[in-house]
Write an enzyme that holds these catalytic residues in place. Structure first.
Site: not given
Ligand code: FEO
Length: 396
Positions: A23, A79, A81, A83, A145, A164, A192, A225
């Site tokens: 981020h 998701h 995002e 990544d 997330h 996430d 995290y 992750h």
């Molecule tokens: Fe909310 Fe791992 O992205």
């Protein structure tokens, strides 16, 4: 590299050992991370998520080591995002008009990121996708997330692909929770949660309640992750329940920044006072200018109380302290007590400003704080110790 999780279910993601911030520079990742993507082979072959763009080639190679692209029937984007969706454009250049299953907000987010008209099939909680002998169930999980997040459950194998949620930034080739260092896993899971998930604790509790009510035989939790929870996956669910419920340990965290060591001397004297009056109360002391902010946030998350120190400069506080307060405001921690302290030479506004910002961040003020003019002498440091003793009395 691909790894089999269960028969016909593979990890096809990427391990990023080198990433040190996430981020932008908001979140530190001292142990790197992984971008977990999954491939399920049944009568239909389905991909769940992709990886960060830089790992596209590795991701495509991982898929090809299991199946030709022509056999892939659809992509699920839990998701969007980047990544997790960074490799989507390259993948869709190959898959062409194969459908993308995502939440309605996922559609908005994917289009917003990539401005491409792929064949989207939005799904809602309770929608199912038959793969042949198995079936995927979609569960929207907004704010875990992002608003677009969803989980996907493969009931026949008891695998929850949780996006996430339940993840950690921990680069490992091992992939399964019982094969990595328990202390790294534990500290990275908490870091995290504290820095990424804690603003959404209410949603965490509701989602866990919703999932628990289904009485699934949950055998695997496969987040996006870090490790895949195969050994007692309920352990991370139980930890999330505790962390989401006003979690605190018997600890106070003192965080300060300092110009000419006056505020630092105060912090040390306050810590001595706390230890005198509350020997069982843990004290964590951080010089913010020399500390990892996410380590600091993790310790604040674990604490009952926060003491925040800054000298007054230009009628305000040091920018490092202001930055931490902005971060705390976003994290919306519950049930923490706080107070401010600091040295000053001329005007001394920092204490009041820090106090106001602590209130704004949702912390309960337990004292008006303590200020010392100029460099604290022995008498001032004794007052700081007495202040520490008062704080210990309130927190024990
Ligand atoms: Fe909310 Fe791992 O992205």
């Amino acid at each position: 590299m691909n790894k089999q999780i269960r028969p016909g279910v593979y990890w096809v993601g990427a391990v990023d050992r080198e990433i040190r911030t996430f981020h932008g520079s908001e979140f530190s990742t001292p142990h790197g991370t992984t971008y977990n993507a999954y491939l399920i082979q049944d009568e239909k072959t389905i991909l769940i998520d992709t990886v960060a763009k830089e790992f596209t080639a590795q991701f495509l190679k991982n898929i090809e080591s299991i199946t030709p692209f022509a056999k892939i029937d659809a992509v699920v984007v839990n998701h969007a995002e980047v990544d997790h969706s960074g490799a989507l454009p390259a993948l869709m250049d190959i898959l062409k008009d194969k459908p993308i299953y995502c939440s309605p907000n996922g559609l908005v987010s994917i289009k917003g990121h990539f401005h491409r008209d792929w064949r989207f099939l939005p799904v809602k909680t309770g929608d199912r996708l038959s793969l042949g002998s198995r079936e995927l169930l979609f569960i929207e999980a907004p704010m875990l997330h992002w608003p677009d997040s969803m989980f996907t459950y493969l009931g026949e194998d008891g695998i929850l692909f949780s996006s996430d949620a339940f993840g950690q930034h921990l680069a490992t080739e091992e992939l399964f929770n019982h094969l990595v260092s328990p202390s790294d896993l534990s500290s990275e899971s908490l870091r995290y949660y504290a820095s990424i998930v804690s603003p959404f604790s209410e949603q965490v509790l509701k989602k866990i309640e919703e999932i628990s009510s289904k009485n699934w035989q949950l055998k695997v939790i496969a987040p996006s992750h870090g490790v895949i929870w195969v050994d007692n996956p309920q352990q991370i669910v139980q930890l999330y329940q505790r962390w989401a419920s006003g979690y605190q340990e018997n600890q106070v965290t003192i965080v300060y920044d300092t110009m000419w060591a006056g505020t630092e001397r105060m912090a040390e004297a306050i810590a001595r006072g706390i230890k005198e009056a509350g020997p069982t109360l843990g004290v964590e002391l951080f010089h913010l200018g020399h500390s990892d902010r996410n380590d600091v946030v993790a310790e604040i998350f674990r604490s009952r109380g926060l003491l925040l120190g800054s000298p007054t400069v230009n009628r305000g506080m040091l920018s490092s302290v202001a930055g931490l307060l902005e971060m705390l405001k976003g994290l919306r921690l519950k049930g923490k007590k706080a107070a401010a302290f600091g040295s000053f030479g001329w005007s001394g506004e920092a204490i009041r400003l820090m106090k106001d910002r602590l209130v704004e961040a949702g912390l309960e003020i337990m004292s008006d704080g303590i200020a010392c003019r100029w460099r604290p002498d022995d008498r001032s440091l004794e007052k700081c110790k007495a202040f520490g003793r008062e704080i210990a009395a309130q927190l024990t």
